[in-house]
Design an enzyme around this catalytic site. Structure first.
Site, short mmCIF file in Angstrom:
data_model
loop_
_atom_site.label_atom_id
_atom_site.label_comp_id
_atom_site.label_asym_id
_atom_site.label_seq_id
_atom_site.Cartn_x
_atom_site.Cartn_y
_atom_site.Cartn_z
N CYS A 39 -59.43 18.23 24.85
CA CYS A 39 -58.51 18.59 25.94
C CYS A 39 -58.52 20.10 26.19
O CYS A 39 -58.11 20.55 27.27
CB CYS A 39 -57.10 18.11 25.61
SG CYS A 39 -56.45 18.74 24.06
N SER A 85 -59.89 27.41 17.86
CA SER A 85 -58.96 26.45 18.45
C SER A 85 -57.68 27.13 18.92
O SER A 85 -57.32 28.21 18.45
CB SER A 85 -58.60 25.37 17.42
OG SER A 85 -59.73 24.62 17.06
N ASN A 91 -57.20 20.43 12.31
CA ASN A 91 -58.15 19.47 11.73
C ASN A 91 -58.89 18.63 12.75
O ASN A 91 -60.01 18.19 12.51
CB ASN A 91 -57.41 18.53 10.76
CG ASN A 91 -56.91 19.23 9.53
OD1 ASN A 91 -57.56 20.14 9.02
ND2 ASN A 91 -55.75 18.83 9.04
N GLN A 96 -63.66 15.37 16.15
CA GLN A 96 -64.22 15.33 17.51
C GLN A 96 -65.69 15.73 17.51
O GLN A 96 -66.50 15.18 18.25
CB GLN A 96 -63.39 16.24 18.42
CG GLN A 96 -62.00 15.70 18.68
CD GLN A 96 -61.04 16.74 19.24
OE1 GLN A 96 -61.19 17.94 18.99
NE2 GLN A 96 -60.04 16.29 19.98
N GLY A 164 -40.84 12.88 26.11
CA GLY A 164 -41.65 13.90 26.78
C GLY A 164 -43.11 13.76 26.42
O GLY A 164 -43.47 13.72 25.24
N ALA A 165 -43.97 13.65 27.44
CA ALA A 165 -45.41 13.45 27.21
C ALA A 165 -46.24 14.56 27.86
O ALA A 165 -47.40 14.36 28.19
CB ALA A 165 -45.84 12.09 27.75
N GLU A 167 -47.32 18.93 27.79
CA GLU A 167 -48.14 19.75 26.89
C GLU A 167 -47.54 19.83 25.49
O GLU A 167 -48.24 19.65 24.49
CB GLU A 167 -48.28 21.16 27.48
CG GLU A 167 -49.22 22.06 26.69
CD GLU A 167 -49.41 23.42 27.34
OE1 GLU A 167 -49.89 24.33 26.65
OE2 GLU A 167 -49.07 23.57 28.53
N ILE A 168 -46.22 20.09 25.39
CA ILE A 168 -45.58 20.20 24.07
C ILE A 168 -45.53 18.84 23.40
O ILE A 168 -45.77 18.72 22.19
CB ILE A 168 -44.17 20.80 24.20
CG1 ILE A 168 -44.26 22.22 24.77
CG2 ILE A 168 -43.48 20.84 22.85
CD1 ILE A 168 -42.91 22.86 25.05
#
Length: 382
Positions: A39, A85, A91, A96, A164-165, A167-168
């Site tokens: 992402c 990152s 991790n 990925q 809440g879905a 960024e946070i």
């Protein structure tokens, strides 16, 4: 090696989403390549010994940053350690990378060089996480929220509600993935986003009008919406049983009067900043040790690559010798009926040696002294 990359440092997430590579099309078009997409980053790795059309690749990836050679290799080793990152030392990137590498192999698109590079990167990432503390302690507000819940309440076999879905909320979800939670429920005003995040967590999504039922069912509630008004107020929580609520939204999702209820433990973003700041400082202190591991393993990788290069040259050289041998042998066989066998063998050996000497001299005259001394053929010949 060539790397084309775009990441969160240069582009916001919505822009990165539009830049994503269609992997099926990518693997149809290119050879000796691996694409790594998360992402927060989009990166494609090319073995330039196989892909000589570098200019064409660069045209296809306008807007991407370019890294070559040693810089590209060091970059990838840092990526595998989580040093590049958004969350230092995380991790998830290592898994990925493994998945991306496996997909490229399924498409039969790797090379001996890329195999060595990716296996080394995975090894380096594992070393960094076992020999240092680069990945210990939550450093994002989301992971700090999960760490606090685990420390104060325990998460094993608990039911967790994530409200809440965005960024946070996604950062919270990443931290929850590693925990042994009984059930995870995701609530969001846009149900489709809740559903997408719930799939990643192997949990379930609920519509916002079912929030009351979800609150009753949950032991731990983490609030991370972008709502301008309160999501939970005192009257919503009077008789819902004992709950721990962690409000990491800005502005706040939970009315502070909730603290008056004996059955509710409320923590806010201010309670979490100390946790995340201390953990981040501890991770930063591990950077020099991780860099030392990267340098050590880079040297090992270069020796492996050099061996691969020599083996490839020897393979080509053996093929070249065999072609000459077969041609000269065919000439000798044609002459075998009319000439003395000893004379034929003498001529065959001279012609064979002359052809090799001629080709080597031609190669030497058309190659600079520096390139000649550095060539695997010359080193092996000596």
């Amino acid at each position: 090696m060539l790397v084309v990359k775009a990441d969160y440092k240069k582009y916001p997430i919505p822009v990165l989403e539009k830049m994503r590579i269609d992997e099926d099309e990518f693997y149809k078009k290119y050879e000796a390549c691996v694409v790594v997409q998360t992402c927060n980053r989009i990166e494609a790795y090319f073995d330039t010994e196989v892909n000589s059309n570098v200019d064409d690749i660069l045209k296809d990836f306008q807007g991407f940053d370019i890294l070559k050679g040693k810089n590209a290799t060091f970059h990838f080793l840092k990526v595998s350690c989580g040093m590049d990152s958004m969350i230092l030392g995380e991790n998830q990137i290592l898994g990925q990378i493994k998945t991306s590498f496996q997909k490229a192999r399924e498409f039969k698109k790797t090379s001996r060089y890329l195999d060595s590079l990716f296996l080394k990167a995975i090894h380096v990432g594992q070393r960094a996480r076992t020999e240092t503390k680069i990945n210990e302690g939550g450093v994002s507000i989301g992971s700090a929220a999960v760490e606090l819940a685990e420390k104060n309440f325990g998460l094993t076999n608990r039911n967790v509600l994530l409200i809440g879905a965005g960024e946070i909320g996604t950062l919270v979800a990443k931290a929850l993935v590693e925990k042994h939670i009984k059930a995870v429920i995701v609530a969001n005003r846009t149900y489709e986003r809740a559903e997408t995040l719930a799939k990643e967590l192997k949990g379930m999504a609920v519509h916002f009008d079912k929030l009351r039922e979800a609150v009753n069912f949950s032991d731990v509630i983490i609030c991370a919406t972008s709502s301008p008004h309160y999501i939970l107020e005192k009257e919503d929580l009077i008789d819902v049983g004992n709950k721990i609520i962690i409000d990491i939204a800005n502005p706040r999702d939970v009315d502070d009067s909730v603290r008056e209820l004996e059955n509710i433990e409320l923590y806010t973003i201010d309670d979490l900043r100390n946790i995340s700041d201390k953990n981040l400082q501890r991770r930063i202190e591990e950077i020099p040790t991780v860099e030392k591991i990267i340098e050590e393993e880079y040297d090992v990788l270069m020796k492996q690559i050099e061996k691969i290069n020599v083996e490839e040259v020897l393979k080509e050289f053996n093929t070249y010798i065999e072609e000459i041998r077969v041609k000269e042998l065919e000439k000798a066989i044609k002459l075998s009926k009319s000439k003395d066998p000893e004379e034929i063998m003498e001529n065959f050996s001279k012609a064979f040696a002359k052809r090799i000497t001629h080709d080597f001299v031609s190669y030497s005259l058309n190659t600079s002294k520096e390139d000649l001394m550095n060539s695997a053929w010359w080193k092996n010949g000596k």
